[in-house]
Design a protein around this motif. Structure first.
Motif, PDB file in Angstrom:
ATOM      1  N   PRO A  69       0.836  -1.215   0.000  1.00  0.00           N
ATOM      2  CA  PRO A  69       0.000   0.000   0.000  1.00  0.00           C
ATOM      3  C   PRO A  69       0.862   1.253   0.000  1.00  0.00           C
ATOM      4  O   PRO A  69       1.859   1.338   0.718  1.00  0.00           O
ATOM      5  CB  PRO A  69      -0.808  -0.126   1.295  1.00  0.00           C
ATOM      6  N   LEU A  70       0.470   2.236  -0.815  1.00  0.00           N
ATOM      7  CA  LEU A  70       1.207   3.495  -0.895  1.00  0.00           C
ATOM      8  C   LEU A  70       0.748   4.409   0.230  1.00  0.00           C
ATOM      9  O   LEU A  70      -0.435   4.754   0.301  1.00  0.00           O
ATOM     10  CB  LEU A  70       0.963   4.165  -2.244  1.00  0.00           C
ATOM     11  N   PRO A  71       1.638   4.814   1.141  1.00  0.00           N
ATOM     12  CA  PRO A  71       1.230   5.742   2.208  1.00  0.00           C
ATOM     13  C   PRO A  71       0.800   7.079   1.604  1.00  0.00           C
ATOM     14  O   PRO A  71       1.543   7.696   0.837  1.00  0.00           O
ATOM     15  CB  PRO A  71       2.498   5.896   3.050  1.00  0.00           C
ATOM     16  N   MET A  72      -0.405   7.522   1.937  1.00  0.00           N
ATOM     17  CA  MET A  72      -0.934   8.764   1.389  1.00  0.00           C
ATOM     18  C   MET A  72      -1.750   9.491   2.439  1.00  0.00           C
ATOM     19  O   MET A  72      -2.222   8.898   3.421  1.00  0.00           O
ATOM     20  CB  MET A  72      -1.815   8.487   0.162  1.00  0.00           C
ATOM     21  N   LEU A  73      -1.941  10.794   2.226  1.00  0.00           N
ATOM     22  CA  LEU A  73      -2.812  11.571   3.097  1.00  0.00           C
ATOM     23  C   LEU A  73      -4.250  11.094   2.946  1.00  0.00           C
ATOM     24  O   LEU A  73      -4.619  10.486   1.928  1.00  0.00           O
ATOM     25  CB  LEU A  73      -2.711  13.053   2.726  1.00  0.00           C
ATOM     26  N   PRO A  74      -5.122  11.349   3.940  1.00  0.00           N
ATOM     27  CA  PRO A  74      -6.520  10.922   3.838  1.00  0.00           C
ATOM     28  C   PRO A  74      -7.203  11.538   2.613  1.00  0.00           C
ATOM     29  O   PRO A  74      -6.916  12.672   2.226  1.00  0.00           O
ATOM     30  CB  PRO A  74      -7.136  11.426   5.135  1.00  0.00           C
ATOM     31  N   GLY A  75      -8.102  10.774   2.032  1.00  0.00           N
ATOM     32  CA  GLY A  75      -8.857  11.244   0.879  1.00  0.00           C
ATOM     33  C   GLY A  75      -9.250  10.084  -0.007  1.00  0.00           C
ATOM     34  O   GLY A  75      -8.731   8.970   0.132  1.00  0.00           O
ATOM     35  N   ALA A  76     -10.191  10.324  -0.914  1.00  0.00           N
ATOM     36  CA  ALA A  76     -10.493   9.334  -1.940  1.00  0.00           C
ATOM     37  C   ALA A  76      -9.247   9.157  -2.798  1.00  0.00           C
ATOM     38  O   ALA A  76      -8.493  10.102  -3.035  1.00  0.00           O
ATOM     39  CB  ALA A  76     -11.683   9.792  -2.783  1.00  0.00           C
ATOM     40  N   LYS A  77      -9.003   7.941  -3.269  1.00  0.00           N
ATOM     41  CA  LYS A  77      -7.753   7.622  -3.950  1.00  0.00           C
ATOM     42  C   LYS A  77      -7.979   7.513  -5.462  1.00  0.00           C
ATOM     43  O   LYS A  77      -8.686   6.628  -5.945  1.00  0.00           O
ATOM     44  CB  LYS A  77      -7.179   6.311  -3.411  1.00  0.00           C
ATOM     45  N   LEU A  78      -7.359   8.425  -6.197  1.00  0.00           N
ATOM     46  CA  LEU A  78      -7.455   8.450  -7.656  1.00  0.00           C
ATOM     47  C   LEU A  78      -6.117   7.944  -8.215  1.00  0.00           C
ATOM     48  O   LEU A  78      -5.057   8.527  -7.939  1.00  0.00           O
ATOM     49  CB  LEU A  78      -7.739   9.867  -8.140  1.00  0.00           C
ATOM     50  N   LEU A  79      -6.176   6.856  -8.976  1.00  0.00           N
ATOM     51  CA  LEU A  79      -4.969   6.245  -9.536  1.00  0.00           C
ATOM     52  C   LEU A  79      -4.806   6.688 -10.986  1.00  0.00           C
ATOM     53  O   LEU A  79      -5.707   6.515 -11.805  1.00  0.00           O
ATOM     54  CB  LEU A  79      -5.059   4.724  -9.469  1.00  0.00           C
ATOM     55  N   VAL A  80      -3.640   7.257 -11.295  1.00  0.00           N
ATOM     56  CA  VAL A  80      -3.288   7.660 -12.660  1.00  0.00           C
ATOM     57  C   VAL A  80      -2.198   6.708 -13.139  1.00  0.00           C
ATOM     58  O   VAL A  80      -1.094   6.689 -12.583  1.00  0.00           O
ATOM     59  CB  VAL A  80      -2.784   9.114 -12.714  1.00  0.00           C
ATOM     60  N   THR A  81      -2.510   5.916 -14.175  1.00  0.00           N
ATOM     61  CA  THR A  81      -1.547   4.970 -14.725  1.00  0.00           C
ATOM     62  C   THR A  81      -1.217   5.368 -16.150  1.00  0.00           C
ATOM     63  O   THR A  81      -2.118   5.487 -16.986  1.00  0.00           O
ATOM     64  CB  THR A  81      -2.103   3.536 -14.701  1.00  0.00           C
TER      65      THR A  81
END
Length: 294
Positions: A69-81
């Motif tokens: 899992p990528l540590p990220m700030l709270p929020g909905a997670k939008l993945l750009v590939t």
């Protein structure tokens, strides 16, 4: 269709495998309060290409290639590939280190962090506020080798979330009427009807084709003279020597008609051939050119 509009994945075709990798050189963010959205821009080197890409909300962003899992700030997670792309060249990074973990604290965008850069697949996670409530977004390429993601501010509708109807092979095989299925598209305001037809002529994306959707063009090469007259009648002229190919099941008219009738200003659709002819040019009734009859 999604319960919240403009949150479905955006997928653009991948470039040919023999294309030179798109080399990322800059990541930047900004906000446009007057237009109602935050923006992320990925800039690629001019002498390379713009990559194919997919953008979608995910439960969790995973690092590539570890799968952690990528540590990220709270929020909905939008993945750009981004496929056939990289943020390095000859073992050296091509992006300033600070661009790999941006924390702009904008109304929607809280973080943009690299998730992977492996085997010509480059990915970033975007933390979108608030958590648990995915905001409408759009994604597209711009001239100058730029990939843009816009995320709408709360209560704003900077683009129209509409539908485009494509032929559905499973419905056709099973004799299900109508033989078309709607997919979501972000439509540029104010000319949303024209934008919808432009999206129709682009055809379904890769994922939609895998679901059996296709664009039946009936040999039309484009459209012109789109207008809506009094009585909520839409008029559109098809370009090229159109033909139904003898089909009594599906022609381009089956796709155009519901695509235009989704708009509250349209109750009837009249489709013309390239010479401006249609079977029923007058009155509140749908009409197609003779060439689209079976």
């Amino acid at each position: 269709m999604p319960t919240q509009p403009c949150t479905s994945p955006v997928i653009e075709l991948l470039p040919p495998a023999n294309s030179p990798p798109a080399i990322l050189v800059d990541v930047r963010t900004g906000t446009r309060p007057d237009e109602g959205y935050d923006r992320v821009v990925f800039d690629f080197r001019d002498n390379t290409s713009t990559p194919g890409f997919s953008v979608s909300y995910e439960e969790e962003i995973l690092e590539d290639p570890s799968g952690n899992p990528l540590p990220m700030l709270p929020g909905a997670k939008l993945l750009v590939t981004m496929r056939w792309a990289a943020a390095h060249e000859n073992g050296n990074p091509t992006v300033p280190p600070g661009d790999l973990d941006l924390r702009p604290n904008l109304p929607r965008i809280r973080q943009v962090r690299r998730a992977g850069d492996f085997e010509a697949v480059l990915s970033f996670g975007i933390a979108v506020a608030p958590a648990g409530d995915p905001a409408p977004f759009r994604a597209y390429a711009l001239p100058g080798h730029r990939l843009v993601i816009d995320i709408a501010h709360a209560g704003q509708n900077p683009w129209y979330c509409g539908q485009v109807y494509f032929a559905d092979q499973q419905k056709i095989i099973n004799g299900i009427d109508p033989p078309v299925t709607a997919v979501e598209r972000r439509l540029t305001k104010p000319a949303v009807a024209g934008a919808a037809l432009q999206e129709l002529f682009k055809g379904p994306n890769e994922a939609e084709r895998e679901r059996g959707l296709l664009f039946v063009d009936s040999h039309a090469t484009g459209f012109a003279d789109l207008r809506v007259s009094e009585g909520k009648v839409a008029h559109v002229r098809l370009l090229g020597p159109i033909s139904s190919d003898g089909s009594a099941v599906i022609t381009i008219a089956n796709e155009i008609t519901p695509t235009l009738k989704q708009f509250p200003t349209v109750d009837w659709v009249k489709i013309y051939d390239e010479d401006g002819k249609t079977e029923r040019p007058d009155g509140p009734v749908d009409s197609i050119p003779e060439q689209l009859e079976p």
